[in-house]
Design an enzyme around this catalytic site. Structure first.
Site, PDB file in Angstrom:
ATOM      1  N   LYS A  39     -14.964  -7.892  26.654  1.00  0.00           N
ATOM      2  CA  LYS A  39     -15.812  -8.268  27.848  1.00  0.00           C
ATOM      3  C   LYS A  39     -14.485  -8.575  28.606  1.00  0.00           C
ATOM      4  CE  LYS A  39     -18.454 -12.012  25.527  1.00  0.00           C
ATOM      5  NZ  LYS A  39     -19.008 -12.634  24.814  1.00  0.00           N
ATOM      6  N   GLN A  52     -16.703 -19.214  24.651  1.00  0.00           N
ATOM      7  CA  GLN A  52     -17.153 -18.500  23.831  1.00  0.00           C
ATOM      8  C   GLN A  52     -17.203 -19.363  22.047  1.00  0.00           C
ATOM      9  OE1 GLN A  52     -17.017 -14.807  23.321  1.00  0.00           O
ATOM     10  NE2 GLN A  52     -17.902 -15.139  21.676  1.00  0.00           N
ATOM     11  N   ASP A 107     -24.136 -17.510  30.955  1.00  0.00           N
ATOM     12  CA  ASP A 107     -24.916 -17.035  29.383  1.00  0.00           C
ATOM     13  C   ASP A 107     -26.008 -17.468  29.020  1.00  0.00           C
ATOM     14  OD1 ASP A 107     -23.127 -15.835  26.914  1.00  0.00           O
ATOM     15  OD2 ASP A 107     -22.146 -17.285  26.795  1.00  0.00           O
TER      16      ASP A 107
END
Length: 287
Positions: A52, A96, A119
């Site tokens: 990322k 994460q 997300d």
């Protein structure tokens, strides 16, 4: 023989377009920025976070990383999220997963501002997706939908069967398919006679994390097969949830592993960061 859906090539094209958008935003004084939070030292998470970071660098998105000790408390994690919510220069927040067992990931997701939820995991984002509102779509489902779009695969009236009911892939992907006028069935570990469902699928999506689980006899001839799984065999080979070599012979379209859905997930995360930057800089935005 199936047409291979080349997610890696499509993701590259999307990232190139995003770089152009990012450059334009910078000319207007807007600097897109992503903040990533990782708790503990999960090796797989480290790999994902690194990829990322690399994508941000390629596109021109500013990047900051918050690496937290695995002993951190829920309150400390939530406090950091709130700090990033209030930080104007941060446009997107990514937490994460997985988190250590003592932390409640759903509580943490609830703490993220929906305007920075790149997300697509907050209750607000999920609710808007279900209601058909403008929202951030979870990156993997969003990537799958972009592949359908790129390859002109029309979902209208199609039987879509999804194996897997996770909050990250299965459930939001079902909503995306419904929004595109498909008839959707979600299968899972308690589904009886799974093969009966998969054999009728015009579009079969595997997202369970079991290597080579979907075999040729489970797939209808001419079906579109999307493999979301990423697994390592005992000999270290990277494979999906679908027995690719055999299923490829009867499917109309199929995604490979690697090089299929995976690159699209990161591309759509970058897309969501750019979207967040635009919305947050627009004083008239109703997002």
């Amino acid at each position: 023989m199936a047409t291979i859906i080349k997610g890696k090539a499509l993701a590259k094209k999307i990232r190139e377009n995003l770089k152009v958008e990012c450059d334009k935003l910078k000319e207007e004084g807007i600097k897109p920025r992503l903040a990533v939070i990782m708790v503990g030292n999960n090796p797989a998470s480290k790999v994902y976070v690194k990829s990322k970071s690399k994508a941000c660098d390629e596109i021109g998105i500013e990047y900051e990383e918050h690496l937290l000790d695995e002993t951190i408390t829920q309150q400390e994690l939530n406090d950091l999220i709130q700090k990033l919510n209030n930080k104007e220069e941060v446009n997107g927040i990514l937490l994460q997963s997985p988190l250590p067992q003592h932390l409640d990931i759903n509580q943490a997701f609830k703490a993220i501002s929906y305007r920075k939820d790149v997300d697509g995991f907050t209750p607000s984002s999920v609710g808007k997706l279900v209601m058909g509102g403008d929202t951030f779509i979870s990156c993997t489902p969003y990537g799958v939908m972009k592949m359908f779009e790129e390859y002109n695969i029309d979902l209208t009236g199609k039987e879509v069967v999804i194996i897997g009911r996770s909050n990250i892939v299965g459930k939001p992907l079902a909503q995306c398919c419904l929004a595109n006028n498909a008839t959707v069935t979600i299968c899972h570990s308690r589904t009886k006679d799974l093969k009966t469902h998969t054999k009728r699928a015009d579009i079969l999506i595997a997202a369970i994390g079991k290597a080579n689980f979907v075999t040729k006899d489970m797939v209808k001839e001419g079906a579109v097969v999307i493999d979301v799984g990423i697994n390592r065999t005992e000999d270290g080979k990277l494979v999906g949830d679908v027995e690719f070599e055999k299923v490829e012979k009867i499917a109309s379209y199929i995604t490979p592993v690697p090089g299929g859905v995976g690159p699209m997930t990161i591309a759509m995360l970058m897309n969501n960061v750019i979207k967040a930057s635009k919305e947050q800089s627009n004083k008239n935005s109703t997002f």
